[in-house]
Write a protein that holds these residues in place. Structure first.
Motif, short mmCIF file in Angstrom:
data_model
loop_
_atom_site.label_atom_id
_atom_site.label_comp_id
_atom_site.label_asym_id
_atom_site.label_seq_id
_atom_site.Cartn_x
_atom_site.Cartn_y
_atom_site.Cartn_z
N LYS A 24 31.52 50.88 53.47
CA LYS A 24 32.70 50.17 53.36
C LYS A 24 32.45 48.67 52.91
CE LYS A 24 36.85 49.26 55.91
NZ LYS A 24 37.76 49.66 57.00
N GLU A 25 31.38 48.09 53.68
CA GLU A 25 31.18 46.61 53.39
C GLU A 25 30.75 46.43 51.91
OE1 GLU A 25 28.56 45.39 56.19
OE2 GLU A 25 30.02 45.25 57.95
N GLU A 26 29.78 47.49 51.67
CA GLU A 26 29.28 47.25 50.29
C GLU A 26 30.36 47.55 49.08
OE1 GLU A 26 25.90 49.77 50.37
OE2 GLU A 26 24.52 48.62 51.39
N GLY A 27 31.29 48.50 49.25
CA GLY A 27 32.15 48.75 48.49
C GLY A 27 33.07 47.50 48.26
N ALA A 28 33.14 46.76 49.27
CA ALA A 28 34.43 45.52 49.35
C ALA A 28 33.46 44.50 48.58
CB ALA A 28 34.62 45.10 50.86
N GLN A 29 32.35 44.28 48.80
CA GLN A 29 31.30 43.30 48.06
C GLN A 29 31.45 43.60 46.70
OE1 GLN A 29 27.92 43.30 50.08
NE2 GLN A 29 28.43 41.86 51.70
N ALA A 30 31.31 44.80 46.34
CA ALA A 30 30.99 45.28 44.89
C ALA A 30 32.66 45.31 44.19
CB ALA A 30 30.96 46.83 44.73
N ARG A 36 35.47 38.88 40.47
CA ARG A 36 34.92 37.77 39.91
C ARG A 36 34.42 37.76 38.68
NH1 ARG A 36 30.24 35.18 39.47
NH2 ARG A 36 29.08 36.96 40.26
N ARG A 37 33.72 38.65 38.29
CA ARG A 37 33.09 38.86 37.03
C ARG A 37 34.25 38.98 35.77
NH1 ARG A 37 28.23 42.52 36.36
NH2 ARG A 37 28.08 41.30 34.36
N SER A 38 35.31 39.96 36.08
CA SER A 38 36.48 39.94 35.25
C SER A 38 37.18 38.65 34.95
CB SER A 38 37.29 41.16 36.08
OG SER A 38 38.72 41.14 35.16
N VAL A 39 37.29 37.79 36.00
CA VAL A 39 37.79 36.46 36.11
C VAL A 39 37.20 35.39 35.21
CG1 VAL A 39 38.54 34.36 37.32
CG2 VAL A 39 39.24 36.64 38.18
N GLU A 40 35.80 35.51 35.24
CA GLU A 40 34.92 34.72 34.46
C GLU A 40 35.02 35.15 33.19
OE1 GLU A 40 31.05 35.04 36.34
OE2 GLU A 40 31.54 33.69 37.85
N LEU A 41 35.05 36.56 32.81
CA LEU A 41 34.98 37.04 31.53
C LEU A 41 36.20 36.82 30.75
CD1 LEU A 41 33.96 38.91 29.26
CD2 LEU A 41 35.13 40.72 30.42
#
Length: 80
Positions: A24-30, A36-41
């Motif tokens: 669950k934690e890793e999913g939230a981080q992913a 974040r990458r989508s916003v940067e793109l």
């Protein structure tokens, strides 16, 4: 026939709960990283679009004042 649950969870259930928590934690981080990458793109695309439009405007501005020379009409000559 009825089974009582013990006060202590089994080692398997503890391990399963730990795996679920970690997943669950890793999913939230992913998901946060993907957002974040989508916003940067999108920001980079917007920056590049602005640069391209500015370059096109400069090129169009440089070409517009210089009109093309008018074509000369051909004169038909009659040869005798």
């Amino acid at each position: 026939m009825s089974t009582k649950k013990s006060a202590e969870p089994s080692p398997q259930s503890v391990a399963r709960a730990e795996r679920q928590r970690v997943a669950k934690e890793e999913g939230a981080q992913a998901m946060a990283e993907a957002e974040r990458r989508s916003v940067e793109l999108r920001q980079n695309m917007q920056r590049l679009r602005a640069l391209r439009e500015a370059k096109q405007a400069d090129e169009d501005g440089a070409e517009a004042p210089a009109p093309k020379p008018a074509k000369k009409k051909r004169v038909k000559r009659i040869v005798k």
